[in-house]
Design an enzyme around this catalytic site. Structure first.
Site, PDB file in Angstrom:
ATOM      1  N   SER A 181      57.301  50.787  75.565  1.00  0.00           N
ATOM      2  CA  SER A 181      57.766  51.227  74.242  1.00  0.00           C
ATOM      3  C   SER A 181      57.340  50.236  73.182  1.00  0.00           C
ATOM      4  O   SER A 181      57.197  49.033  73.458  1.00  0.00           O
ATOM      5  CB  SER A 181      59.287  51.331  74.270  1.00  0.00           C
ATOM      6  OG  SER A 181      59.818  51.371  72.959  1.00  0.00           O
ATOM      7  N   TYR A 204      66.888  46.852  75.416  1.00  0.00           N
ATOM      8  CA  TYR A 204      65.917  47.849  75.875  1.00  0.00           C
ATOM      9  C   TYR A 204      64.484  47.328  75.715  1.00  0.00           C
ATOM     10  O   TYR A 204      63.681  47.383  76.649  1.00  0.00           O
ATOM     11  CB  TYR A 204      66.108  49.130  75.047  1.00  0.00           C
ATOM     12  CG  TYR A 204      65.121  50.236  75.287  1.00  0.00           C
ATOM     13  CD1 TYR A 204      65.286  51.125  76.342  1.00  0.00           C
ATOM     14  CD2 TYR A 204      64.030  50.412  74.436  1.00  0.00           C
ATOM     15  CE1 TYR A 204      64.381  52.159  76.544  1.00  0.00           C
ATOM     16  CE2 TYR A 204      63.122  51.442  74.634  1.00  0.00           C
ATOM     17  CZ  TYR A 204      63.301  52.314  75.692  1.00  0.00           C
ATOM     18  OH  TYR A 204      62.407  53.337  75.893  1.00  0.00           O
ATOM     19  N   LYS A 254      61.738  46.449  78.697  1.00  0.00           N
ATOM     20  CA  LYS A 254      60.382  47.016  78.731  1.00  0.00           C
ATOM     21  C   LYS A 254      59.333  45.898  78.737  1.00  0.00           C
ATOM     22  O   LYS A 254      58.319  45.991  79.450  1.00  0.00           O
ATOM     23  CB  LYS A 254      60.175  47.949  77.535  1.00  0.00           C
ATOM     24  CG  LYS A 254      60.983  49.240  77.597  1.00  0.00           C
ATOM     25  CD  LYS A 254      60.505  50.170  78.705  1.00  0.00           C
ATOM     26  CE  LYS A 254      61.164  51.547  78.648  1.00  0.00           C
ATOM     27  NZ  LYS A 254      60.747  52.410  79.786  1.00  0.00           N
TER      28      LYS A 254
END
Lengths: 326, 326
Positions: free
Chosen positions: A126, A150, A154
């Site tokens: 991402s 998050y 990633k």
């Protein structure tokens, strides 16, 4: 060819399965088996002809579960499974379990096989691996400095994917997806959910809340482009990637005001009037740390392509919804 | 003040303990207790007056061991424990266990305490988080793209340190150490070992092998500067760091030929003649992926300082050895 898809029940996973079933082959080889996995049993691929489809539900953070999925040595693995940014921020442990431990189990399960097994692993990363302050257009050599758990998870997965690839345990490609617009269905827990909402809800005749300022600029792509990235990553020549296995995908850099104006041009004033400005300090704060624009030179060099303009993205969504309505 | 040092038996750890014992205080607060941990029981700090010193040997990859070390809530933690690059490359599992799992256990043990506990954690990262191709002078916004498992593990630890700091679980500072020259004692398993060997062995009247070309340029600092970085990281105001918690430390960018020429100037022709060129393709290959030069602007801005020139580094080593010989 045997293909394993982790996260096959999600929006992108479902579309990917549809695409694979429709194509029946990938990289010139017929698809014999699709193993579909998610936290709920995936429903994609109903009625497929000539492809054996197996559906599994389970916890990707469970080591034995992941090992069993890799038992039959899939030639190609898509790892799309993740909990979204808002949930990973709210539940620290769950985020690391699903978004990081899941990847580690997968890499270890692949590595545990005897020599000669070197599957292509396509991992959806991402642009959340980047965090402000930014360059004006973020280049392929800009640092990863995530501002969310998050994004951290990633970024760590990208590093692991690169190291396992460098060591010859897997043939990995990480693709950093832009925010995907227009997501069909209902809003989700991602802080980015409104980017789809301000297009999707008005087109369905409903009001949508715009929680950020007009001049918020962001990097976006359509669901169809996202599936295209996955298909290309599965088939591309990875020999030129070296140790840098993750690529920022191409997209469109556009402001919220431009999105709404494009909606007006495509669908009319009455539709665009459904967008209601209701500032939300929490979402504004999160979005302020997000990337606004990129120079995805490396992905372009390796053959990835995206949508031409935002009107096209809106029209795709309208066509998709019309097809569903039958 | 209670201080925990993980990796206290290593060269830098030992010197850090000596410095803390000599100073008796840090950040204006008296040091009451030093907890020293390593895979072998640390010997540093013998005969210290007025400071309680506890020594522990154990496995940092063991979760319960790490939790027990943090049980008494040290105010300041130095995490220096690691296996070196060559060993992490040769033993994949051991590298991840010691260099990554150890850090995770430490962060989780800190987080497990009740609210209000926010220790300063100084973590020694490495310039091995970077990998070729490079900018001419690597800036503070250049991507982490390690070419070794060691570098990967350090990069992941940096990301975790940043995320746990951002969430308010710890007050972390990561310092990316240059290669430390001149290391006393014997060669170790690090591929960088020769950088010290070509100074240390000749000064001791022994031949030293130079396995790379004359024009290999690298980023170095002295053991004393490394301890200075740790002391500064322990006391600095971290409020300006934001989410970017790790800093490339200042150093000297110098070629192997310049190192040997400086040795000649400081210690004479006969000493420099002990450097024997014996090319080693494996080491050349590893070193070719290493950083040559940096612009450590951010570390300088936050008050970190390093050695003035390489002659000074050699003279420090000569003085250290003379002091040991007593």
């Amino acid at each position: 060819m045997r293909i394993l898809i982790l996260g096959a029940a999600g929006m992108v996973g479902h579309r990917l399965v549809d695409r694979l079933v429709a194509d029946g082959q990938i990289a010139g080889r017929p698809i014999a088996t699709l193993d579909l996995f998610d936290v709920v049993e995936p429903t994609a691929g109903q009625g497929a002809q000539g492809i054996a489809i197996h559906r599994y539900a389970g916890d990707i953070a469970d080591e034995a579960t992941v090992a069993s999925l890799v038992k039959d040595k899939p030639d190609l693995i898509f790892h799309l499974a993740a909990i979204v940014s808002g949930e990973a921020e709210a539940d620290f442990d769950k985020g690391y379990r699903i978004n990081l431990d899941g990847m580690k189990h997968l890499l270890e399960a692949i590595r545990a096989h005897d020599g000669g097994y070197l599957p292509r692993l396509v991992f959806t990363s991402s642009i959340a691996v980047f965090g402000a302050p930014f360059e004006d257009k973020i280049s392929d050599t800009f640092l990863m400095a995530p501002l969310t758990s998050y994004g951290t998870q990633k970024a760590i997965c990208e590093l692991l994917l690169a190291d396992y690839s460098r060591k010859g345990f897997v043939d990995g490609v990480g693709i950093r997806l832009p925010t995907i617009v227009v997501r069909p269905g209902k809003p989700n827990k991602a802080a980015s959910s409104f980017f789809s909402g301000i297009i999707r809800e008005p087109l369905a005749g409903q009001d949508a809340i715009l929680p950020v300022d007009d001049d918020v600029r962001h990097w976006m792509t359509s669901p169809a482009s996202a599936v295209g990235f996955l298909m290309h990553a599965a088939q591309m020549d990875t020999s030129g990637l070296g140790a840098r296995r993750s690529l920022t995908m191409p997209g469109l850099s556009i402001t919220v005001a431009e999105m709404v104006e494009t909606l007006r041009q495509v669908a009319g004033d009455d539709v665009a009037a459904h967008v209601k400005k209701v500032p939300d300090a929490t979402i504004q704060g999160i979005v302020a740390g997000w990337a606004r624009d990129f120079d995805p030179a490396r992905a372009t060099e390796f053959g990835f392509t995206a949508d031409a303009d935002f009107a096209d993205i809106i029209r795709q969504h309208i066509a998709d919804e019309a097809a569903k309505a039958g």
